[in-house]
Design a protein around this motif. Structure first.
Motif, short mmCIF file in Angstrom:
data_model
loop_
_atom_site.label_atom_id
_atom_site.label_comp_id
_atom_site.label_asym_id
_atom_site.label_seq_id
_atom_site.Cartn_x
_atom_site.Cartn_y
_atom_site.Cartn_z
N SER A 247 0.67 -1.41 0.00
CA SER A 247 0.04 -0.10 -0.05
C SER A 247 0.82 1.29 0.12
O SER A 247 2.14 1.35 0.34
N THR A 252 0.41 -2.20 4.45
CA THR A 252 -0.13 -3.47 4.04
C THR A 252 0.51 -3.92 2.72
O THR A 252 0.51 -3.32 1.84
N TYR A 254 0.24 -7.00 -0.22
CA TYR A 254 -0.90 -7.87 -1.08
C TYR A 254 0.21 -8.77 -1.95
O TYR A 254 0.42 -8.52 -3.10
N VAL A 272 -4.83 -13.24 -4.50
CA VAL A 272 -4.34 -12.07 -3.88
C VAL A 272 -4.70 -12.21 -2.50
O VAL A 272 -6.03 -12.13 -1.99
N TYR A 273 -3.76 -12.04 -1.37
CA TYR A 273 -3.93 -11.99 -0.02
C TYR A 273 -3.54 -10.64 0.53
O TYR A 273 -2.98 -9.72 -0.15
N GLU A 274 -4.16 -10.25 1.51
CA GLU A 274 -3.70 -9.09 2.54
C GLU A 274 -3.27 -9.34 3.58
O GLU A 274 -3.54 -10.19 4.45
N TYR A 282 -2.25 -11.85 8.58
CA TYR A 282 -2.95 -11.77 7.39
C TYR A 282 -4.50 -11.35 7.81
O TYR A 282 -4.70 -11.65 8.95
N THR A 286 -9.10 -11.94 0.74
CA THR A 286 -8.56 -12.43 -0.51
C THR A 286 -9.35 -11.94 -1.62
O THR A 286 -10.47 -11.75 -1.63
N TRP A 287 -8.63 -11.90 -2.70
CA TRP A 287 -9.10 -11.60 -4.13
C TRP A 287 -8.80 -12.44 -5.08
O TRP A 287 -7.70 -13.31 -4.78
N ARG A 307 -6.42 0.77 -3.47
CA ARG A 307 -6.20 -0.58 -3.92
C ARG A 307 -6.26 -1.11 -5.24
O ARG A 307 -6.47 -2.22 -5.61
N LEU A 332 -8.63 -3.82 -6.30
CA LEU A 332 -9.08 -4.61 -5.32
C LEU A 332 -10.22 -4.02 -4.40
O LEU A 332 -9.91 -3.45 -3.29
#
Length: 423
Positions: A247, A252, A254, A272-274, A282, A286-287, A307, A332
């Motif tokens: 970010s 953050t 990703y 895609v994780y955060e 975590y 997720t995306w 995002r 995202l």
């Protein structure tokens, strides 16, 4: 990293025979590219504004490496190597001053079994870009201004490493396959690894600060040190954190899987994780983004704003065979599947300034329409406005996408991608 190096065991001699077989076709296609008309160049939206390169055999200080490789000559290069090669770059972030980058190679030679003598580092580099035609066909130089050595002197890593009993505990390509790199708000570096896959936090000097962070959902690769006997890996080899964005506030991460999960029914989906850096965990969000073909890779990603991320999609081919090397943008928003839009085709870049002329002998993909047809295009970095930095992992010495029979150099370019930033 070369997508299928850990899955196939094509010998170097086979690679040589394959390359020799395609030389005539590549040469013919190169001639077509070199005679492209100005109208061809202006049809490309993306424009080249600078190009430089690091020679493939520009070895850096360190021990002899490549001792576990087949000693056959490939693309004019025979292992072992007198020092540490830079096998291309898999990630880059800003450096210590304007125009400098901190660029990171991966694990070296593509597998745990052959990379124990390759030291994991990130190099400070300053490209001296060519911005117009020249009297010389040589690539413009890149200054190598030092490097960061990744190491674990405080024994934070809980599993055995190659240099387990040494004082510095320098990390090697048999310990981690490092593919993505970011700097957080505190100035520490975060590395995305494929062997775990793990997130590895180090300070600005490269010292490991905590145990590698595995995925909370239990995702493991075949190379994970935590994979139990008889346990089925969650992802295939070379499908871990190839890409990882951060970010704009540096809080953050990703991380993105390069390939589909084993259990995923739609093999074009990439997760895609955060990761919340302040909480060191975590978030559970997720995306999924989608590639155009199950065999394609998510090779790099960067946050543009909010995002909204720019990410790199590529096929696994080079030279005349390359068909997909492109930059996409996705938002995202709500967790789940998200749509992406292609904003740049790296195989069709306009060169109205004549930066790539004169061409080197046998050089493919240069001229008014410049192509970046290198197999492992793995690094993008937005530089402000619509300017973007791009470079390649050259899988040293196995790739010859630019000049058949010659190990690919590391090419560093700056391009303008119209409309990349929101207006």
């Amino acid at each position: 990293m070369l997508l299928d190096r850990a899955r196939t065991r094509t010998t170097w001699r086979q690679l040589v025979r394959t390359r020799l077989a395609v030389v005539p076709a590549v040469a013919a296609l190169a001639a077509v590219v070199l005679t492209a008309t100005p109208s061809d160049a202006h049809s490309a939206r993306t424009t080249l504004i600078g190009r430089a390169g690091i020679p493939a055999t520009d070895y850096q200080p360190g021990p002899v490496s490549g001792t576990a490789l087949d000693p056959a000559t490939v693309n004019g290069v025979t292992p072992p190597f007198d020092g540490q090669p830079i096998p291309g770059f898999s990630a880059a972030i800003t450096g210590r001053h304007r125009g400098q980058l901190l660029a990171m190679p991966d694990n070296g030679f593509g597998a745990k079994t052959n990379s124990a003598d390759f030291l994991l580092r990130a190099y400070y580099v300053t490209p001296r870009y060519r911005t117009g035609p020249s009297t010389s066909s040589a690539l413009a130089p890149v200054s190598i201004d030092g490097f960061v050595s990744f190491r674990d002197p405080d024994h934070k890593i809980p599993f055995p490493i190659v240099n387990e009993s040494t004082k510095d505990r320098l990390l090697t390509g048999a310990d981690f396959d490092i593919e993505s790199l970011q700097r957080d708000a505190a100035g520490n570096l975060w590395i995305g690894d494929e062997f775990g896959p793990f997130l590895v936090e180090v300070d600005k000097t490269g010292k490991v600060l905590q145990a590698p962070v595995p995925l909370a959902d239990g995702t493991k690769s075949p190379q994970s040190p935590y994979l139990k006997t008889g346990e089925t890996p969650s992802v295939n080899a070379s499908s871990g954190f190839e890409a990882m964005a951060i970010s704009t506030d540096g809080r953050t991460l990703y991380p993105i899987l390069e390939g589909a999960k084993v259990a995923e029914t739609d093999k074009t989906r990439r997760t895609v994780y955060e990761f919340d850096i302040r909480k060191n965990s975590y978030t559970g969000k997720t995306w999924t983004i989608s590639v155009d073909d199950p065999a394609f890779s998510v090779a790099d990603a960067q946050v543009l704003d909010g995002r909204r991320i720019a990410w790199l999609e590529r096929d696994n081919f080079e030279g005349a065979e390359a068909k997909v090397k492109q930059i996409k943008v996705a938002e995202l928003g709500k967790p789940g599947p998200v749509a992406s839009k292609t904003v740049a085709d790296l195989l069709k870049i306009a060169d109205p300034r004549g930066i790539t002329t004169p061409a080197r002998t046998g050089e493919f993909g240069v001229g008014p329409t410049y192509s970046f047809p290198l197999q492992s295009v793995e690094t993008i970095l937005p530089l402000g406005g619509d300017r973007v930095f791009v470079t390649n992992d050259n899988n040293f010495p196995g790739n010859d996408g630019r000049i058949a029979g010659k190990a690919d150099d590391i090419e560093l370019i700056e391009i303008v991608v119209p409309g990349l930033r929101k207006r």
